[in-house]
Motif scaffolding. Structure first.
Motif, PDB file in Angstrom:
ATOM      1  N   GLY A  72      10.003   4.609 -52.168  1.00 60.43           N
ATOM      2  CA  GLY A  72      10.330   4.186 -50.808  1.00 60.43           C
ATOM      3  C   GLY A  72      11.822   4.073 -50.595  1.00 60.43           C
ATOM      4  O   GLY A  72      12.608   4.760 -51.257  1.00 60.43           O
ATOM      5  N   VAL A  73      12.209   3.183 -49.670  1.00 55.63           N
ATOM      6  CA  VAL A  73      13.631   3.033 -49.332  1.00 55.63           C
ATOM      7  C   VAL A  73      13.981   1.555 -49.173  1.00 55.63           C
ATOM      8  O   VAL A  73      13.106   0.705 -48.969  1.00 55.63           O
ATOM      9  N   GLU A  74      15.270   1.293 -49.258  1.00 51.74           N
ATOM     10  CA  GLU A  74      15.811  -0.037 -48.972  1.00 51.74           C
ATOM     11  C   GLU A  74      16.939   0.141 -47.955  1.00 51.74           C
ATOM     12  O   GLU A  74      17.623   1.161 -47.949  1.00 51.74           O
ATOM     13  N   ALA A  75      17.136  -0.855 -47.103  1.00 53.68           N
ATOM     14  CA  ALA A  75      18.233  -0.825 -46.140  1.00 53.68           C
ATOM     15  C   ALA A  75      18.520  -2.252 -45.675  1.00 53.68           C
ATOM     16  O   ALA A  75      17.698  -3.160 -45.858  1.00 53.68           O
ATOM     17  N   VAL A  76      19.668  -2.422 -45.101  1.00 51.57           N
ATOM     18  CA  VAL A  76      20.039  -3.723 -44.522  1.00 51.57           C
ATOM     19  C   VAL A  76      20.041  -3.568 -43.009  1.00 51.57           C
ATOM     20  O   VAL A  76      20.759  -2.736 -42.454  1.00 51.57           O
ATOM     21  N   ILE A  77      19.208  -4.388 -42.338  1.00 52.53           N
ATOM     22  CA  ILE A  77      19.099  -4.342 -40.874  1.00 52.53           C
ATOM     23  C   ILE A  77      19.209  -5.766 -40.340  1.00 52.53           C
ATOM     24  O   ILE A  77      18.480  -6.660 -40.780  1.00 52.53           O
ATOM     25  N   ASP A  78      20.107  -5.958 -39.413  1.00 55.02           N
ATOM     26  CA  ASP A  78      20.336  -7.293 -38.850  1.00 55.02           C
ATOM     27  C   ASP A  78      20.540  -8.335 -39.951  1.00 55.02           C
ATOM     28  O   ASP A  78      19.971  -9.430 -39.924  1.00 55.02           O
ATOM     29  N   LYS A  79      21.349  -7.948 -40.947  1.00 55.66           N
ATOM     30  CA  LYS A  79      21.702  -8.808 -42.078  1.00 55.66           C
ATOM     31  C   LYS A  79      20.502  -9.205 -42.944  1.00 55.66           C
ATOM     32  O   LYS A  79      20.576 -10.163 -43.709  1.00 55.66           O
ATOM     33  N   LYS A  80      19.411  -8.460 -42.814  1.00 50.84           N
ATOM     34  CA  LYS A  80      18.235  -8.705 -43.651  1.00 50.84           C
ATOM     35  C   LYS A  80      17.988  -7.501 -44.555  1.00 50.84           C
ATOM     36  O   LYS A  80      18.136  -6.364 -44.118  1.00 50.84           O
ATOM     37  N   ASN A  81      17.622  -7.785 -45.805  1.00 50.83           N
ATOM     38  CA  ASN A  81      17.263  -6.713 -46.726  1.00 50.83           C
ATOM     39  C   ASN A  81      15.835  -6.250 -46.426  1.00 50.83           C
ATOM     40  O   ASN A  81      14.890  -7.029 -46.539  1.00 50.83           O
ATOM     41  N   ILE A  82      15.689  -5.000 -46.031  1.00 58.49           N
ATOM     42  CA  ILE A  82      14.390  -4.443 -45.680  1.00 58.49           C
ATOM     43  C   ILE A  82      13.922  -3.517 -46.803  1.00 58.49           C
ATOM     44  O   ILE A  82      14.675  -2.655 -47.273  1.00 58.49           O
ATOM     45  N   VAL A  83      12.696  -3.707 -47.228  1.00 56.74           N
ATOM     46  CA  VAL A  83      12.091  -2.851 -48.240  1.00 56.74           C
ATOM     47  C   VAL A  83      10.893  -2.150 -47.596  1.00 56.74           C
ATOM     48  O   VAL A  83      10.029  -2.797 -47.014  1.00 56.74           O
ATOM     49  N   LEU A  84      10.869  -0.819 -47.676  1.00 56.49           N
ATOM     50  CA  LEU A  84       9.769  -0.036 -47.102  1.00 56.49           C
ATOM     51  C   LEU A  84       9.296   0.967 -48.145  1.00 56.49           C
ATOM     52  O   LEU A  84      10.067   1.837 -48.566  1.00 56.49           O
ATOM     53  N   GLY A  85       8.049   0.823 -48.558  1.00 61.51           N
ATOM     54  CA  GLY A  85       7.575   1.747 -49.579  1.00 61.51           C
ATOM     55  C   GLY A  85       6.151   1.455 -50.007  1.00 61.51           C
ATOM     56  O   GLY A  85       5.406   0.737 -49.333  1.00 61.51           O
ATOM     57  N   ASN A  86       5.802   2.012 -51.155  1.00 61.27           N
ATOM     58  CA  ASN A  86       4.435   1.856 -51.644  1.00 61.27           C
ATOM     59  C   ASN A  86       4.262   0.550 -52.428  1.00 61.27           C
ATOM     60  O   ASN A  86       5.203  -0.229 -52.596  1.00 61.27           O
ATOM     61  N   LEU A  87       3.045   0.352 -52.913  1.00 59.97           N
ATOM     62  CA  LEU A  87       2.720  -0.898 -53.593  1.00 59.97           C
ATOM     63  C   LEU A  87       3.546  -1.089 -54.862  1.00 59.97           C
ATOM     64  O   LEU A  87       3.921  -2.212 -55.207  1.00 59.97           O
TER      65      LEU A  87
END
Length: 390
Positions: A72-87
């Motif tokens: 998956g991917v990681e990113a910082v959005i609105d000063k929050k660490n976002i993790v999007l991916g599989n289990l």
């Protein structure tokens, strides 16, 4: 053994977002996911961005993008660490599943790819994506099995999603949760079992496996790297070409063996005759009158006939080889495993779906339209004529 990659090989490689399951706000989950994937070249990432675009959602800016291959991917959005991916990624990041387990399992049982969106130590929502199978997938797999080939599917999807897809096309052996860099290793494991392996793939990450396989078959609609690495390229992307390639190669080898047999048999018999072996039997005369033109007075083959026989040997071999021109490709019927459910085309994304499993429907001018995702319905309802015209 024929090893088939799933995405882009068995499927069209054009996934669509079918479900967004939020803890609170659906639009917020889709916006965050699309912002994290914005600019991604991965088919799943592109599908998420497309879904958000169809719903005309305004995406927040993202920074610190980090793609984790096969997860998956990681990113910082609105000063929050976002993790999007599989289990696997969620477990590695030690995020709480926040009660989404059962919903995720339900979606996997439908053959969908589930992506988790997490922040602040827990999963905030799920996104499910589905990719339609190619129309000839089931029939092509059946044709390979009928030829005696063992068919294996390899994918990075979790085992339940992979098995659901494999069941739909009639594949019994599944290698699931295989990271891109490990596909070549899976091919090598099969080779160590003394199997001849043909690998079929279309992506950059399939190239090492295509190179490792005894025969690499690249899908022509895929990447240039895959086509350059493969030994065979199926120009049209039609899976029936796999069975045709194997069938034609077997027939070619059989023809080569026939030619070698007749050439050796022919020469084994006639070269000694041309060399004068019959002289031992007829050196004192006694050649039958009807054979004088062929064997002369003492059993030596007439040079004219020897030259003609040599030419006839070549003609025989060439004529036998030319029979390959009569070869006809393996006929593959386009179907979906015998499924007789009514089909419909989503007017927005042009994806083929079963009417019964459509996520949403709309009626326009007395006709009913079916959609693979809510985003497609929303886009259609706003400008129906635009999509019907296309």
């Amino acid at each position: 053994t024929v090893m088939l990659d799933k995405t882009g090989t068995l499927t069209r490689g054009e996934p669509m977002v079918t479900d967004v399951i939020p803890e609170s706000s659906r639009d917020n989950i889709l916006k965050l996911a699309a912002a994290a994937e914005y600019g991604s070249e991965h088919p799943l990432g592109e599908a998420i961005v497309k879904a958000a675009s169809m719903e005309e959602l305004e995406l927040p800016s993202a920074s610190g993008f980090n793609a984790i291959p096969g997860q998956g991917v990681e990113a910082v959005i609105d000063k929050k660490n976002i993790v999007l991916g599989n289990l696997r990624l969620i477990n590695e990041k030690k995020l709480s599943l926040n009660g989404f387990n059962e919903e995720a399992e339900r979606l996997r049982d439908q053959g969908k790819t589930v992506m988790y969106l997490g922040t602040d130590g827990k999963v905030e929502g799920l996104l499910a994506l589905a990719d339609t199978l190619k129309p000839d997938a089931f029939a092509s797999v059946k044709a390979l099995k009928d030829m005696g080939a063992e068919v294996v599917m390899v994918t990075g999807d979790n085992s339940r999603t992979a098995e659901a897809i494999a069941k739909e096309v009639g594949i019994d052996q599944v290698l699931a949760e295989v990271l891109p860099e490990n596909k070549a290793e899976e091919v090598k494991k099969l080779q160590e079992q003394h199997r001849v392996v043909a690998m079929v793939g279309d992506g950059i990450n399939d190239a090492p496996a295509l190179a490792q396989a005894d025969v690499g078959i690249a899908i022509g609609t895929g990447t240039d790297v895959a086509m350059e690495t493969g030994d065979i390229t199926l120009i049209s992307g039609d899976l029936g070409g796999i069975a045709t390639a194997i069938s034609l190669s077997k027939r070619t080898v059989r023809t080569i063996k026939q030619n070698l047999f007749w050439a050796f048999a022919y020469n084994t018999v006639l070269i000694p005759v041309a060399a004068g072996v019959l002289y031992l039997a007829f050196r004192n005369g006694g050649i039958p009158s009807g054979l004088h033109f062929i064997l002369g007075d003492y059993g030596f083959l007439n040079p004219i006939l020897a030259a003609a026989a040599m030419a006839l040997s070549s003609i025989t071999v060439v004529t036998n080889s030319l029979r390959l021109k009569r070869y006809r490709p393996v006929k593959i019927e386009s179907n979906s495993g015998g499924n007789t459910m009514a089909k419909a085309i989503d007017p927005v994304c042009k994806m083929e779906i079963e009417e019964k499993s459509a996520v949403a429907t709309s009626e326009y001018k007395g006709k009913k339209y079916y959609f693979c995702a809510k985003g497609c319905k929303i886009a259609f309802d706003k400008e129906p004529e635009k999509y019907l015209a296309g």
